[in-house]
Every structure is written in structure tokens, then in C-alpha cells.
Scaffold this motif. Structure first.
Motif, PDB file in Angstrom:
ATOM      1  N   UNK A 136      -2.544  -6.878   5.726  1.00 32.41           N
ATOM      2  CA  UNK A 136      -3.667  -7.812   5.694  1.00 32.41           C
ATOM      3  C   UNK A 136      -3.490  -8.954   4.695  1.00 32.41           C
ATOM      4  N   UNK A 137      -2.719  -8.730   3.630  1.00 33.10           N
ATOM      5  CA  UNK A 137      -2.584  -9.772   2.610  1.00 33.10           C
ATOM      6  C   UNK A 137      -1.164 -10.295   2.407  1.00 33.10           C
ATOM      7  N   UNK A 138      -0.144  -9.500   2.670  1.00 31.58           N
ATOM      8  CA  UNK A 138       1.240  -9.957   2.450  1.00 31.58           C
ATOM      9  C   UNK A 138       1.605 -11.177   3.290  1.00 31.58           C
ATOM     10  N   UNK A 139       1.243 -11.226   4.596  1.00 31.02           N
ATOM     11  CA  UNK A 139       1.604 -12.411   5.382  1.00 31.02           C
ATOM     12  C   UNK A 139       1.040 -13.702   4.801  1.00 31.02           C
TER      13      UNK A 139
ATOM     14  N   UNK B  35      -7.708 -12.283  -1.835  1.00 31.20           N
ATOM     15  CA  UNK B  35      -8.400 -11.517  -2.862  1.00 31.20           C
ATOM     16  C   UNK B  35      -7.630 -10.236  -3.205  1.00 31.20           C
ATOM     17  N   UNK B  36      -7.591  -9.930  -4.485  1.00 38.26           N
ATOM     18  CA  UNK B  36      -6.972  -8.681  -4.924  1.00 38.26           C
ATOM     19  C   UNK B  36      -5.491  -8.747  -5.199  1.00 38.26           C
ATOM     20  N   UNK B  37      -4.845  -9.885  -4.899  1.00 38.69           N
ATOM     21  CA  UNK B  37      -3.410 -10.001  -5.151  1.00 38.69           C
ATOM     22  C   UNK B  37      -3.168 -10.185  -6.643  1.00 38.69           C
ATOM     23  N   UNK B  38      -2.300  -9.356  -7.212  1.00 41.28           N
ATOM     24  CA  UNK B  38      -1.988  -9.430  -8.636  1.00 41.28           C
ATOM     25  C   UNK B  38      -1.211 -10.705  -8.928  1.00 41.28           C
ATOM     26  N   UNK B  39      -1.639 -11.424  -9.975  1.00 42.54           N
ATOM     27  CA  UNK B  39      -0.898 -12.617 -10.358  1.00 42.54           C
ATOM     28  C   UNK B  39      -1.168 -12.948 -11.819  1.00 42.54           C
TER      29      UNK B  39
ATOM     30  N   UNK C 115       0.866  -1.180   0.000  1.00 40.53           N
ATOM     31  CA  UNK C 115       0.000   0.000   0.000  1.00 40.53           C
ATOM     32  C   UNK C 115       0.899   1.225   0.000  1.00 40.53           C
ATOM     33  N   UNK C 116       0.339   2.362  -0.371  1.00 41.52           N
ATOM     34  CA  UNK C 116       1.120   3.601  -0.340  1.00 41.52           C
ATOM     35  C   UNK C 116       1.618   3.872   1.078  1.00 41.52           C
ATOM     36  N   UNK C 117       2.814   4.433   1.150  1.00 44.08           N
ATOM     37  CA  UNK C 117       3.404   4.757   2.444  1.00 44.08           C
ATOM     38  C   UNK C 117       2.572   5.856   3.128  1.00 44.08           C
ATOM     39  N   UNK C 118       1.890   5.536   4.237  1.00 45.56           N
ATOM     40  CA  UNK C 118       1.020   6.532   4.889  1.00 45.56           C
ATOM     41  C   UNK C 118       1.796   7.702   5.486  1.00 45.56           C
ATOM     42  N   UNK C 119       3.107   7.572   5.625  1.00 40.74           N
ATOM     43  CA  UNK C 119       3.905   8.650   6.215  1.00 40.74           C
ATOM     44  C   UNK C 119       4.250   9.734   5.207  1.00 40.74           C
TER      45      UNK C 119
END
Length: 577
Positions: free
Chosen positions: A413-416, A563-567, A397-401
């Protein structure tokens, strides 16, 4: 011109003498008896029609042989059909299935390599290829090298270092060679499937302390940094590829077996050697930064154009590094299809050129520093079917900082889940029916009655988890899960990558209860035998592996990508937009 007067060896294409034997399905090196053997196999001269012997000019009339005793007919070579006697029909040759071709196949960021092994003069050629190979120390960051009987994890790194002529327009001027393109290639244990995980160069992560071998043989620890771009894991502060390897382990929990590194020249030389690849564009692209200028539709690219294709980013997608990653994945898919095609596999010329280009273009770790080791790896990779090779990217995701978005961070939420699938050898694609049957049989271990938690008797061993994990899990089971008949049995005799529970057939109901409490998959359950605990009673054995996340945390293995992971898979042609 005959074998005695063919001219300089440097004018000879070394691939011309590799001939496909239709009876064996293998390539053979064929030399004339008088031809000297050199470091590079030399082509055999064709004998002109009507010429006999050697040293005769083409088209010259042959001198009739002098009378003398009959010369016995030459012995029939093994594998060559015998000529039938006059007036008798010969037997139809039995068609043989071609033997497995000894092909070495590398893929990743900017790399591909194919090698056909031979004998005789080819031995000298293999030694020549060995001298081409450049290697650097893995500094203990790897597993010690891939194994034929285990899953394989290869870290593929493309750097932005400008080397050679013609690369002035690419990368950062004066770059020490950062990790510009990084792919973790995971090949399943059974070789039915593979996952190529791209790691964005602008991903914010932590780079750990890196023990690094110096030129004088000593070791220096390069201090780590937190909250930096992933690409600084290489080159920055004199970091070597072993530091990138440690950073990947820190990020994903997956320890690579080996690494390969390539620079800009690899794309140009390797695509030229294979004869170019076909890619598809969903629109016209003209990018002054990468110098890519291609029309919409299918395009054949190689050399400079191929490099421009994998380097462009401003003209596709959102114009960032993530858009460029999709182009690189499309390019690699096209390269895989080309390398697997008959056009490549049946061309000795292309194979020899790829062997030369590959050994010169790549730097490997100290565990892969010979052609034999690379050949063994290539034979394992060559078992893959491109339809089961999935390309994906670390979910981010975009860096919130940041107010102006320039970097990304891991999607929590999805990388792990993606990392767990790779760690646990779970395919991103549907695989053959036999594997499905095996998976169903493993899943069946979880089906059936479950004993009450108070009846579960288990001893706990630490087999690779963090220190203190066995005691922490014991306290959780006794105080919160009601498994009172449990005990800490110390350290296991060997480390395991995954947590396992071994049990006897009459303890299956206890195993199912403990699996439900801990979130163990069917593959973690190992039917076997029980042992006795400190009280002399039969008990199951729970061994906490490196995948153990902490007391009370579920070890459930995901069965499909979130869901939503590019492949995408390497067998499909996708058009860049």
C-alpha cells in the motif's frame, strides 16, 4: 632543519604543504624550488627567523650579503596586495568571495570521501590515488553512468565480508560478502534535495538472471531465484554488485547510474580519517555481539567504536535489522554534518587522509574508475544542503508466510508511492521558494476548461513502455474513455523515462482532458507544437515512457510521502533508543 635535510619522505605528512590562500579561497600546493617532487606532496620547510638562504642550521647567524649592484625587488604576485609607499596609506584589500572548493564527497552505507585537487606534484598524487581505486564491471546493469544534467541514482552497498585484521567478531564467518547494508541514493536533477532509501537485507524479493563478467573476460549468466532474502543478490552463487543493481531495478523500478561497495574496514578508516563523528544515544547501550559499550547522551565515535555502532542491533529498538538501519542512518547524518563542517573543509590534513582512505576502502563500478570521474560526481553531491537530504526505508510488513517472524516483504500500500516519488524526482522535504514557484507554474497547466473526450485528437507513441503498450492504450482510450480520434503511431525515436504529452497552445483544453483521463501530472504536459496525423489533421503527441504502468492505469505522481513512512533529515540530531 631546512629543505635539504628534512629526513625521509616517509616521515612527512603530505597534507602539511596544502595551504589555504586567503585571497582566492582555494588550497595551493607550495614546494621549495629545490625540493624534489614525489608521488605524495611533501611539506615545505619553514625558514627560521634570522636565517638566509638554504643549508643553514636553525638559529645560526646569517652572513651579511656582499656589496654589489642593487637587486630589483621581486615582482608582486597576482592576488597579493601591493605594499604602500612610506607615509602613504594603503588601500584596504577587497574581500573576495571564496570560489567553490573542489571537494569530492561520497556518503552511503559505510562510506565517505573528500578530495582536493592540485597541480604539479599533486598530479603524481592523483595518479597514486587512481592506482588505489578498485573497480568491477557493471555488466550493463547501470544506465551507463551519472550525468551532470540529470537526476543521479547511486547504489551504495556495505558487505558483511571479513577482510583485514580485527574484524573477526563481525559478520558471518566465511561470508562471501553479502549485501548487508544497501542504500539507493537519489539526488534531484536540480540538486536541491536528495533521498537515501535503505533496503532491508532480510527483505524477501526476486533476484533476476544476472549476466556477469568472469575473470577471463567472458560472460556467464547466473540464474535468478524467487522469494529469497535481498542480501543474497551479492556474493551468493558468485553474484557481483551488478546483480544487486539489477535486483534493485526489479524491486523499485529505478535503474541506478553507478554503484559503490565497502566492507567493514571502510567504517573504521574513514571515521578515523575525518576525526570521528558525534552520535546521540537515548539510553546506555551494552551489546556483547557488536562490542558496543556507550553511555546515554552525545558520544564521539570513530574506528572500532564506529563500526560497532553501525553493526549493533540487539540493544536498540526491537532488536532486528530494521532497528539497525535507523542507527546507520543516524551515523550517516552525523558523517554528512562532519564532512560539511569547516572543521573538515579547512583541514588539508583530513582531506588528504580521506582521499587515501576512500580510494582504498571502496570498490566502484567500471563507469567510476578514475579520480576525475569521482571528482565530478563529488562536486554534484557537494551541492546538497543536509537539511534536504532525507533518509527513509523501503516500507515493509512482516512476512505473512512465517510463524516466527524473521523476514519482511514490501508493503503493497505504501512502497509503490515511495518508489514513484523517487522515480519522478519528488522531494521528501520542503525546498526553496524558487522551486515552489516552478512547481506552481507546472501545476497551472492542469487548470482551465477541458474539451470533451470526443474532441481530443492524439497520436500514441511507445517511448520505453513494454511492447504492445501503445496499441493497448489506444484500445482503452477508444473503447472506454471515448477518445475516438486517436491512433497508434508506432515507436518513438528515443526512449523516455516518463510519459509526456506535447500539444500546441490551442490544444490546451484537449491536453487537460487527456491528462484527467490518464492521471498525468502538470510536468508531463509539454507545451510545444502539434503535428499532423494520418489524415493530415493537427494532433497532440502522447509518448508512453518507462513509467507507463498499463492501459487504463493512472499515472498520477505522488507529491508527498505516504502516512507512516519512517524518515529523517541529515541536519537533525536524533537519539537512538
Amino acid at each position: 632543519m631546512d629543505a635539504q635535510g628534512r629526513g625521509r619522505a616517509g616521515d612527512i605528512d603530505p597534507a602539511d604543504q596544502w595551504v589555504l590562500n586567503p585571497n582566492t579561497g582555494e588550497y595551493e600546493l607550495r614546494l621549495t624550488p629545490s625540493a624534489p617532487q614525489s608521488a605524495v606532496p611533501r611539506p615545505r620547510a619553514a625558514v627560521p627567523t634570522g636565517a638566509v638562504g638554504t643549508g643553514r642550521a636553525r638559529g645560526r647567524t646569517a652572513t651579511p650579503p656582499a656589496p654589489g649592484p642593487a637587486v630589483p625587488a621581486p615582482r608582486r604576485r597576482r592576488g597579493v596586495p601591493e605594499e604602500p609607499l612610506p607615509g602613504r596609506r594603503g588601500r584596504r584589500p577587497v574581500k573576495k568571495k571564496p570560489k567553490a572548493k573542489k571537494i569530492l564527497l561520497w556518503t552511503g552505507g559505510t562510506m565517505a570521501f573528500v578530495l582536493v585537487a592540485g597541480t604539479g606534484a599533486a598530479y603524481l598524487y592523483v595518479e597514486h590515488l587512481n592506482r588505489n581505486i578498485k573497480s568491477v564491471a557493471d555488466d550493463g546493469a547501470s544506465t551507463g553512468g551519472f550525468s551532470k544534467d540529470k537526476a543521479i541514482n547511486i547504489l551504495l552497498i556495505g558487505t558483511d565480508k571479513r577482510t583485514g585484521s580485527g574484524n573477526e567478531g563481525y559478520g558471518d564467518a566465511g561470508s562471501v560478502g553479502h549485501a548487508d547494508t544497501t542504500i539507493l541514493l537519489h539526488v534531484s536533477k536540480d540538486r536541491t534535495n536528495a533521498t537515501a532509501l535503505s533496503i532491508p537485507r532480510d527483505l524477501i524479493t526476486d533476484v533476476p538472471d544476472c549476466p556477469t563478467t568472469q575473470k577471463d573476460g567472458t560472460t556467464k549468466v547466473i540464474p535468478g531465484t524467487t522469494g529469497v532474502r535481498f542480501n543474497t543478490s551479492l556474493g551468493q552463487d558468485d553474484r557481483t554488485p551488478s546483480c544487486t543493481m539489477r535486483t534493485v531495478t526489479e524491486l523499485t523500478g529505478i535503474k541506478p547510474d553507478d554503484f559503490m561497495v565497502a566492507d567493514f574496514n571502510a567504517v573504521k578508516t574513514l571515521t578515523t580519517a575525518v576525526g570521528g563523528v558525534d552520535v546521540c544515544l537515548g539510553k546506555d547501550i551494552k551489546d556483547p555481539d557488536s562490542h558496543l559499550n556507550l553511555k546515554k547522551g552525545t558520544q564521539h565515535i570513530s574506528g572500532e567504536t564506529a563500526l560497532a555502532f553501525v553493526r549493533t542491533r540487539h540493544a536498540v529498538g526491537f532488536g532486528g535489522d530494521l532497528s539497525r538501519i535507523t542507527l546507520q542512518q543516524q551515523f550517516l547524518s552525523a558523517l554528512m554534518r562532519k564532512l560539511k563542517s569547516n572543521d573538515t573543509l579547512t583541514s588539508p590534513t583530513k582531506m588528504i587522509k580521506l582521499a587515501e582512505a576512500g580510494t582504498k576502502a571502496l570498490t566502484v563500478d567500471s563507469q567510476l574508475d578514475s579520480i576525475n570521474k569521482l571528482k565530478d560526481l563529488g562536486l554534484e553531491l557537494g551541492k546538497l544542503n543536509v537539511k534536504n537530504l532525507t533518509f527513509t526505508t523501503v516500507p515493509v510488513i512482516d512476512n505473512p508466510a512465517e510463524k516466527v517472524k524473521a523476514t519482511v516483504v514490501v508493503n503493497p500500500s505504501s512502497a509503490p508511492q515511495v518508489f514513484d516519488m523517487i522515480k519522478n524526482d519528488v522531494s521528501f522535504t520542503e525546498v526553496k521558494a524558487q522551486k515552489k514557484k516552478e512547481a506552481a507554474a507546472v501545476a497551472a497547466r492542469l487548470k482551465g476548461t477541458k474539451a470533451d473526450a470526443s474532441q481530443v485528437r492524439v497520436r500514441i507513441l511507445n517511448g520505453g513502455a513494454e511492447a504492445g503498450s501503445a496499441q493497448a492504450q489506444l484500445e482503452y482510450l477508444q473503447n472506454e474513455a471515448g477518445v475516438l480520434k486517436s491512433e497508434n503511431a508506432g515507436n518513438a525515436p528515443a526512449e523516455l523515462s516518463r510519459t509526456t504529452l506535447e500539444y500546441a497552445p490551442d490544444q490546451a483544453d484537449q491536453a487537460r482532458r487527456l491528462a484527467a483521463i490518464m492521471g498525468l501530472s502538470g510536468s508531463a504536459l509539454k507545451p510545444g507544437k502539434s503535428v499532423t496525423n494520418s489524415q493530415g489533421l493537427p494532433t497532440m503527441t502522447l509518448t508512453l515512457g518507462k513509467d507507463f504502468k498499463g492501459a487504463g492505469e493512472s499515472l498520477t505522481t505522488p507529491t508527498k510521502a505516504p502516512e507512516g513512512v519512517q524518515k529523517s533529515t541529515a541536519d537533525k540530531v536524533e537519539c537512538a533508543k
